[in-house]
Design an enzyme around this catalytic site. Sequence first.
Site, mmCIF file in Angstrom:
data_model
loop_
_atom_site.group_PDB
_atom_site.id
_atom_site.type_symbol
_atom_site.label_atom_id
_atom_site.label_comp_id
_atom_site.label_asym_id
_atom_site.label_seq_id
_atom_site.Cartn_x
_atom_site.Cartn_y
_atom_site.Cartn_z
ATOM 1 N N LYS A 160 0.823 -1.218 0.000
ATOM 2 C CA LYS A 160 0.000 0.000 0.000
ATOM 3 C C LYS A 160 0.855 1.266 0.000
ATOM 4 C CE LYS A 160 -0.737 0.373 5.016
ATOM 5 N NZ LYS A 160 -1.758 0.442 6.086
ATOM 6 N N ASP A 161 2.163 1.145 0.330
ATOM 7 C CA ASP A 161 3.051 2.307 0.320
ATOM 8 C C ASP A 161 3.622 2.608 -1.057
ATOM 9 O OD1 ASP A 161 2.726 2.612 3.062
ATOM 10 O OD2 ASP A 161 4.538 1.463 3.558
ATOM 11 N N ARG A 205 -8.069 8.165 4.813
ATOM 12 C CA ARG A 205 -9.071 7.175 4.373
ATOM 13 C C ARG A 205 -9.857 6.648 5.562
ATOM 14 N NH1 ARG A 205 -9.004 1.974 5.150
ATOM 15 N NH2 ARG A 205 -6.824 2.035 5.760
ATOM 16 N N ARG A 206 -9.160 6.235 6.627
ATOM 17 C CA ARG A 206 -9.855 5.733 7.808
ATOM 18 C C ARG A 206 -10.665 6.836 8.474
ATOM 19 N NH1 ARG A 206 -4.438 2.859 9.322
ATOM 20 N NH2 ARG A 206 -4.730 0.772 8.452
ATOM 21 N N ARG A 241 0.681 9.717 14.585
ATOM 22 C CA ARG A 241 1.761 9.058 13.867
ATOM 23 C C ARG A 241 2.427 8.095 14.833
ATOM 24 N NH1 ARG A 241 5.054 10.995 9.759
ATOM 25 N NH2 ARG A 241 6.017 8.947 10.046
ATOM 26 N N ARG A 284 1.347 3.651 18.965
ATOM 27 C CA ARG A 284 -0.081 3.957 18.796
ATOM 28 C C ARG A 284 -0.933 3.210 19.826
ATOM 29 N NH1 ARG A 284 -1.296 4.990 12.396
ATOM 30 N NH2 ARG A 284 0.722 5.876 11.879
ATOM 31 N N CYS A 343 -8.549 13.102 -8.775
ATOM 32 C CA CYS A 343 -9.217 13.063 -7.473
ATOM 33 C C CYS A 343 -8.198 12.776 -6.381
ATOM 34 C CB CYS A 343 -10.285 11.962 -7.489
ATOM 35 S SG CYS A 343 -11.063 11.675 -5.901
#
Length: 308
Positions: A80-81, A128-129, A146, A152, A239
């Site tokens: 995904k990166d 997105r989340r 972050r 986290r 977009c």
Amino acid sequence: MSRVLRLGTRASALATTQSGMIADAIRTRLGREVELVHVTTEGDVNRGPLAQMGGTGVFVSALRDALLDGSVDLAVHSLKDLPTTPQDGITLAAIPPREDPRDVLVARDGLTLGELPAGSRVGTGSPRRAAQLAALGLGLEIVAIRGNVGTRIGKVTSGELDGILLARAGLNRLGRADEATEALDPLQMLPAPGQGALAVECRTDDHELVELLSALDDAATRAAVTCERQVLNTLEAGCSAPLGALAEVVDADEGEELWIRAVALSGDGSRVVRMSATGEPGDAQGIGARLGSEMLAAGAADLMEAPA
């Protein structure tokens, strides 16, 4: 005697765990020795919000530079990166079988999203989340964060936050899956394109290594993530809205089919374009391109005009 392969990796616990998995697979399945080489990326040094740093590529560029200058022979990334545009001289040699792509909640007192009281503070570093969480209309306060997985989760155990959202794949790979209090249904929250999958890259001109690493590739995973990333690629042209997408190859009456669902949202979650498509796995890129184009036609390009 075959040379020891130098595998470039970020130094974080998750990155080295993921790279170690690939190294083990190369040793046991391909019979080659591997050593990990730590590479520091911009995303490791700059602690600002990822979206402000350009998001895509901040964990990738230094690893690719190390590949191209010969410091390492291969590199492992969270797929995904990866930017959706290929880089000259580098080949995506293998996408191994995907881990669970879903997002999870880690919350105080074992609570689920629906059990968190209105006003609860939920942390995420992902637009997105954040947008999909806002779209659920639960009245939660979304806090930008972050840090690595341990940092986290520590914000929840310390009481600073009531919950955080993470990728399930990372928790699973770190052996911390039992700390998730809820796995989020993709109907509620679609993951990032490529989430849960790993990318193994090497130099295009290292033909022997390209061929060797191809044995680690999983065709169904590659088809699914190729489709997801093509939706992202198509939408990025017009977009910059938060985007989630999830595809899978499933058995159907007439053979395998590829199914994909995608969502684009305004930053505040107030406007949503959600669509799906299906087709043959061999046409993964075409399916993704058509779905992305349909989403643009349905208004996805205008979503970032909504107040954030």
